[in-house]
Each structure stands twice: as structure tokens, then as C-alpha cells.
Design a protein around this motif. Structure first.
Motif, PDB file in Angstrom:
ATOM      1  N   GLY A  94     -11.668  28.793  20.182  1.00  0.00           N
ATOM      2  CA  GLY A  94     -11.227  30.124  20.596  1.00  0.00           C
ATOM      3  C   GLY A  94     -10.319  30.764  19.564  1.00  0.00           C
ATOM      4  N   PHE A  95      -9.417  29.963  18.995  1.00  0.00           N
ATOM      5  CA  PHE A  95      -8.537  30.459  17.934  1.00  0.00           C
ATOM      6  C   PHE A  95      -9.365  30.935  16.740  1.00  0.00           C
ATOM      7  CE2 PHE A  95      -6.613  29.534  13.828  1.00  0.00           C
ATOM      8  CZ  PHE A  95      -5.427  30.240  13.892  1.00  0.00           C
ATOM      9  N   VAL A  96     -10.316  30.112  16.308  1.00  0.00           N
ATOM     10  CA  VAL A  96     -11.142  30.437  15.138  1.00  0.00           C
ATOM     11  C   VAL A  96     -11.956  31.700  15.397  1.00  0.00           C
ATOM     12  CG1 VAL A  96     -13.061  29.644  13.679  1.00  0.00           C
ATOM     13  CG2 VAL A  96     -11.189  28.080  14.248  1.00  0.00           C
ATOM     14  N   GLU A  97     -12.519  31.836  16.604  1.00  0.00           N
ATOM     15  CA  GLU A  97     -13.291  33.042  16.938  1.00  0.00           C
ATOM     16  C   GLU A  97     -12.416  34.291  16.869  1.00  0.00           C
ATOM     17  OE1 GLU A  97     -15.182  32.403  20.734  1.00  0.00           O
ATOM     18  OE2 GLU A  97     -16.205  30.605  19.998  1.00  0.00           O
ATOM     19  N   ALA A  98     -11.205  34.215  17.422  1.00  0.00           N
ATOM     20  CA  ALA A  98     -10.297  35.370  17.379  1.00  0.00           C
ATOM     21  C   ALA A  98      -9.878  35.677  15.945  1.00  0.00           C
ATOM     22  CB  ALA A  98      -9.068  35.108  18.257  1.00  0.00           C
ATOM     23  N   ALA A  99      -9.595  34.631  15.173  1.00  0.00           N
ATOM     24  CA  ALA A  99      -9.216  34.840  13.777  1.00  0.00           C
ATOM     25  C   ALA A  99     -10.379  35.446  12.990  1.00  0.00           C
ATOM     26  CB  ALA A  99      -8.764  33.515  13.154  1.00  0.00           C
ATOM     27  N   ALA A 100     -11.590  34.990  13.258  1.00  0.00           N
ATOM     28  CA  ALA A 100     -12.764  35.525  12.560  1.00  0.00           C
ATOM     29  C   ALA A 100     -12.925  37.018  12.824  1.00  0.00           C
ATOM     30  CB  ALA A 100     -14.022  34.763  12.983  1.00  0.00           C
ATOM     31  N   GLU A 101     -12.774  37.429  14.082  1.00  0.00           N
ATOM     32  CA  GLU A 101     -12.881  38.854  14.406  1.00  0.00           C
ATOM     33  C   GLU A 101     -11.799  39.658  13.704  1.00  0.00           C
ATOM     34  OE1 GLU A 101     -15.380  40.532  15.889  1.00  0.00           O
ATOM     35  OE2 GLU A 101     -16.315  38.547  15.742  1.00  0.00           O
ATOM     36  N   ALA A 102     -10.594  39.100  13.643  1.00  0.00           N
ATOM     37  CA  ALA A 102      -9.492  39.796  12.967  1.00  0.00           C
ATOM     38  C   ALA A 102      -9.754  39.899  11.460  1.00  0.00           C
ATOM     39  CB  ALA A 102      -8.173  39.079  13.240  1.00  0.00           C
ATOM     40  N   VAL A 103     -10.311  38.848  10.865  1.00  0.00           N
ATOM     41  CA  VAL A 103     -10.639  38.887   9.432  1.00  0.00           C
ATOM     42  C   VAL A 103     -11.686  39.956   9.165  1.00  0.00           C
ATOM     43  CG1 VAL A 103     -11.845  37.606   7.597  1.00  0.00           C
ATOM     44  CG2 VAL A 103      -9.941  36.543   8.796  1.00  0.00           C
ATOM     45  N   LYS A 104     -12.704  40.020  10.019  1.00  0.00           N
ATOM     46  CA  LYS A 104     -13.767  41.016   9.824  1.00  0.00           C
ATOM     47  C   LYS A 104     -13.222  42.445   9.862  1.00  0.00           C
ATOM     48  CE  LYS A 104     -17.325  38.047  11.774  1.00  0.00           C
ATOM     49  NZ  LYS A 104     -18.161  37.780  12.961  1.00  0.00           N
ATOM     50  N   GLY A 105     -12.120  42.651  10.572  1.00  0.00           N
ATOM     51  CA  GLY A 105     -11.518  43.971  10.657  1.00  0.00           C
ATOM     52  C   GLY A 105     -10.394  44.204   9.669  1.00  0.00           C
ATOM     53  N   ALA A 106     -10.060  43.200   8.870  1.00  0.00           N
ATOM     54  CA  ALA A 106      -8.952  43.320   7.914  1.00  0.00           C
ATOM     55  C   ALA A 106      -9.440  44.026   6.649  1.00  0.00           C
ATOM     56  CB  ALA A 106      -8.405  41.935   7.572  1.00  0.00           C
ATOM     57  N   GLY A 107      -8.936  45.207   6.410  1.00  0.00           N
ATOM     58  CA  GLY A 107      -9.357  45.975   5.237  1.00  0.00           C
ATOM     59  C   GLY A 107      -8.947  45.313   3.938  1.00  0.00           C
ATOM     60  N   ALA A 108      -9.704  45.600   2.886  1.00  0.00           N
ATOM     61  CA  ALA A 108      -9.385  45.099   1.558  1.00  0.00           C
ATOM     62  C   ALA A 108      -8.055  45.684   1.102  1.00  0.00           C
ATOM     63  CB  ALA A 108     -10.494  45.464   0.582  1.00  0.00           C
ATOM     64  N   GLN A 109      -7.317  44.903   0.334  1.00  0.00           N
ATOM     65  CA  GLN A 109      -6.021  45.344  -0.170  1.00  0.00           C
ATOM     66  C   GLN A 109      -5.963  45.104  -1.677  1.00  0.00           C
ATOM     67  OE1 GLN A 109      -2.557  44.048   2.092  1.00  0.00           O
ATOM     68  NE2 GLN A 109      -3.954  43.302   3.665  1.00  0.00           N
ATOM     69  N   THR A 110      -5.085  45.836  -2.328  1.00  0.00           N
ATOM     70  CA  THR A 110      -4.951  45.716  -3.772  1.00  0.00           C
ATOM     71  C   THR A 110      -3.957  44.620  -4.121  1.00  0.00           C
ATOM     72  OG1 THR A 110      -5.397  48.069  -4.001  1.00  0.00           O
ATOM     73  CG2 THR A 110      -4.400  46.969  -5.890  1.00  0.00           C
ATOM     74  N   MET A 111      -4.391  43.701  -4.970  1.00  0.00           N
ATOM     75  CA  MET A 111      -3.518  42.626  -5.439  1.00  0.00           C
ATOM     76  C   MET A 111      -2.682  43.138  -6.613  1.00  0.00           C
ATOM     77  SD  MET A 111      -5.870  39.288  -4.825  1.00  0.00           S
ATOM     78  CE  MET A 111      -4.630  38.321  -3.978  1.00  0.00           C
ATOM     79  N   LEU A 112      -1.590  42.450  -6.904  1.00  0.00           N
ATOM     80  CA  LEU A 112      -0.622  42.938  -7.891  1.00  0.00           C
ATOM     81  C   LEU A 112      -1.169  43.053  -9.307  1.00  0.00           C
ATOM     82  CD1 LEU A 112       2.590  41.060  -6.707  1.00  0.00           C
ATOM     83  CD2 LEU A 112       2.097  43.499  -6.525  1.00  0.00           C
ATOM     84  N   THR A 113      -1.959  42.076  -9.742  1.00  0.00           N
ATOM     85  CA  THR A 113      -2.435  42.090 -11.118  1.00  0.00           C
ATOM     86  C   THR A 113      -3.895  41.650 -11.180  1.00  0.00           C
ATOM     87  OG1 THR A 113      -1.896  39.775 -11.618  1.00  0.00           O
ATOM     88  CG2 THR A 113      -0.121  41.410 -11.936  1.00  0.00           C
ATOM     89  N   PRO A 114      -4.586  41.978 -12.257  1.00  0.00           N
ATOM     90  CA  PRO A 114      -5.947  41.469 -12.421  1.00  0.00           C
ATOM     91  C   PRO A 114      -5.993  39.939 -12.446  1.00  0.00           C
ATOM     92  CG  PRO A 114      -5.568  43.285 -13.945  1.00  0.00           C
ATOM     93  CD  PRO A 114      -4.239  42.946 -13.311  1.00  0.00           C
ATOM     94  N   GLY A 115      -4.982  39.306 -13.030  1.00  0.00           N
ATOM     95  CA  GLY A 115      -4.951  37.836 -13.081  1.00  0.00           C
ATOM     96  C   GLY A 115      -4.859  37.209 -11.702  1.00  0.00           C
ATOM     97  N   ILE A 116      -4.028  37.771 -10.839  1.00  0.00           N
ATOM     98  CA  ILE A 116      -3.901  37.271  -9.476  1.00  0.00           C
ATOM     99  C   ILE A 116      -5.220  37.475  -8.734  1.00  0.00           C
ATOM    100  CG2 ILE A 116      -2.755  37.637  -7.246  1.00  0.00           C
ATOM    101  CD1 ILE A 116      -0.208  38.328  -8.841  1.00  0.00           C
ATOM    102  N   HIS A 117      -5.813  38.639  -8.913  1.00  0.00           N
ATOM    103  CA  HIS A 117      -7.094  38.930  -8.276  1.00  0.00           C
ATOM    104  C   HIS A 117      -8.175  37.956  -8.741  1.00  0.00           C
ATOM    105  CE1 HIS A 117     -10.990  41.054  -7.871  1.00  0.00           C
ATOM    106  NE2 HIS A 117     -10.513  41.273  -6.657  1.00  0.00           N
ATOM    107  N   ASP A 118      -8.230  37.697 -10.043  1.00  0.00           N
ATOM    108  CA  ASP A 118      -9.232  36.763 -10.576  1.00  0.00           C
ATOM    109  C   ASP A 118      -9.037  35.358 -10.012  1.00  0.00           C
ATOM    110  OD1 ASP A 118     -10.337  38.819 -12.052  1.00  0.00           O
ATOM    111  OD2 ASP A 118      -9.423  38.194 -13.951  1.00  0.00           O
ATOM    112  N   ALA A 119      -7.781  34.903  -9.943  1.00  0.00           N
ATOM    113  CA  ALA A 119      -7.504  33.570  -9.390  1.00  0.00           C
ATOM    114  C   ALA A 119      -7.912  33.501  -7.922  1.00  0.00           C
ATOM    115  CB  ALA A 119      -6.028  33.220  -9.559  1.00  0.00           C
ATOM    116  N   TYR A 120      -7.616  34.552  -7.169  1.00  0.00           N
ATOM    117  CA  TYR A 120      -8.006  34.599  -5.753  1.00  0.00           C
ATOM    118  C   TYR A 120      -9.528  34.541  -5.624  1.00  0.00           C
ATOM    119  CZ  TYR A 120      -8.876  36.335  -1.062  1.00  0.00           C
ATOM    120  OH  TYR A 120      -9.329  36.467   0.227  1.00  0.00           O
ATOM    121  N   THR A 121     -10.218  35.356  -6.410  1.00  0.00           N
ATOM    122  CA  THR A 121     -11.681  35.401  -6.349  1.00  0.00           C
ATOM    123  C   THR A 121     -12.279  34.040  -6.707  1.00  0.00           C
ATOM    124  OG1 THR A 121     -11.663  37.753  -6.873  1.00  0.00           O
ATOM    125  CG2 THR A 121     -13.728  36.586  -7.245  1.00  0.00           C
ATOM    126  N   GLN A 122     -11.733  33.388  -7.725  1.00  0.00           N
ATOM    127  CA  GLN A 122     -12.218  32.054  -8.099  1.00  0.00           C
ATOM    128  C   GLN A 122     -12.008  31.059  -6.964  1.00  0.00           C
ATOM    129  OE1 GLN A 122     -10.352  30.957 -11.795  1.00  0.00           O
ATOM    130  NE2 GLN A 122     -11.384  32.570 -12.933  1.00  0.00           N
TER     131      GLN A 122
END
Length: 168
Positions: A94-122
Motif C-alpha cells: 500500500g505504501f509503494v502504491e501510494a508513493a508510485a502515484e505521488a511520483v507519477k504526479g511529481a513534476g520535473a525540477q531543475t537540478m543545480l548544475t549539469p554535473g549533478i544532473h548527469d550523476a543523477y541520470t547515471q
């Protein structure tokens, strides 16, 4: 940062950030003629322990709140809850299902630097390519530079403990 750490007038360093950045500063501090201490908070995971009775009583609310903390500040706060530990069962589902729905509704956000973004994406790509982690949900993609897309993955404890790539 390394210029400051190598300056003889500096007697100690505090750092919050990436493991590679903190490690570089520690090496600089130790290479000085007078080594200095470095107090570093690096790439924290911040485990969250979900107890069975709490999950039964308020699993959905905890799932939603977890994602709110996970995505706050594009996940770049040192308090980001990066790991959930819980006993497998209906309440956790139940927790995972609720978290999944919340993730699906969580808009994209801008990370501080390209390096941080690249590390996150990797990191997300590593999880997505692992046969030991299962993607449960992804948030919407962003359309600007350094936009991160929220993701939720699950893994068994034994797989997590035996796979260093999942722990990174």
C-alpha cells in the motif's frame, strides 16, 4: 574550493556535497604541510525505517509524504530520504502504491548544475538497467536543461546488500 582548502590561513573545512567533491577536498587538506580536518557530509542516503504497525495505520499517507521529501528541492537536500527499509507485506504494498502515484504526479525540477544532473541520470539509468531493482514509477520528463525526472525503484534487501551498484 581547493584554493580555499590549500590556503595556510584555513584551519578546518566543512563541506556538503558529492562524494567526488568531498574526497578531492580531503586529499587537498591532507597534502598540506599542515594537514587540517575536513568535516564532510557526502552523498547521503538517509534511510527511512517503516515499522509494520505504522504502515498498517497510515501507509498511504506515509507514501505520499515520503515522495514529498524525496522530491523536495529536486532531491538535492542533504536530508533527502534515499532508502526505505520495511518488512515485505500488504501494508508495504500500500505504501509503494501510494508513493508510485505521488511520483507519477511529481513534476520535473531543475537540478543545480549539469554535473549533478548527469550523476543523477547515471544513477537512475544504473537502477533501471539492473536486474535486481524494479522500476515502480517515473514522474513526467522536464523540457529544460538539467531537469530531473523523479523515479521510484524497489529491491529486495539481499539484492541491495550484495550489489554495490545499488548502494551507490
Amino acid at each position: 574550493g581547493q584554493g580555499l582548502v590549500s590556503d595556510a590561513r584555513i584551519k578546518a573545512v566543512g563541506f556538503t556535497g558529492s562524494r567526488s567533491g568531498g574526497t578531492a577536498l580531503m586529499k587537498t587538506a591532507q597534502a598540506r604541510p599542515e594537514p587540517i580536518p575536513v568535516y564532510a557530509e557526502m552523498s547521503s542516503i538517509n534511510p527511512v525505517f517503516l515499522l509494520p504497525e505504522a504502515l498498517k495505520a497510515r501507509g498511504k499517507a506515509l507514501g505520499e509524504a515520503f515522495v514529498g521529501s524525496l522530491t523536495m528541492g529536486a532531491g538535492q537536500f542533504c536530508t533527502n530520504p534515499g532508502l526505505v527499509i520495511a518488512v515485505k507485506g500488504e501494508a508495504l504494498d500500500g505504501f509503494v502504491e501510494a508513493a508510485a502515484e505521488a511520483v507519477k504526479g511529481a513534476g520535473a525540477q531543475t537540478m543545480l548544475t549539469p554535473g549533478i544532473h548527469d550523476a543523477y541520470t547515471q544513477g537512475v539509468n544504473t537502477l533501471g538497467g539492473s536486474d535486481k531493482a524494479r522500476e515502480v514509477a517515473r514522474g513526467p520528463q522536464g523540457d529544460g536543461p538539467n531537469q530531473c525526472q523523479a523515479g521510484l525503484f524497489v529491491a529486495k534487501a539481499s539484492d541491495f546488500l550484495n550489489d554495490e551498484a545499488l548502494q551507490a
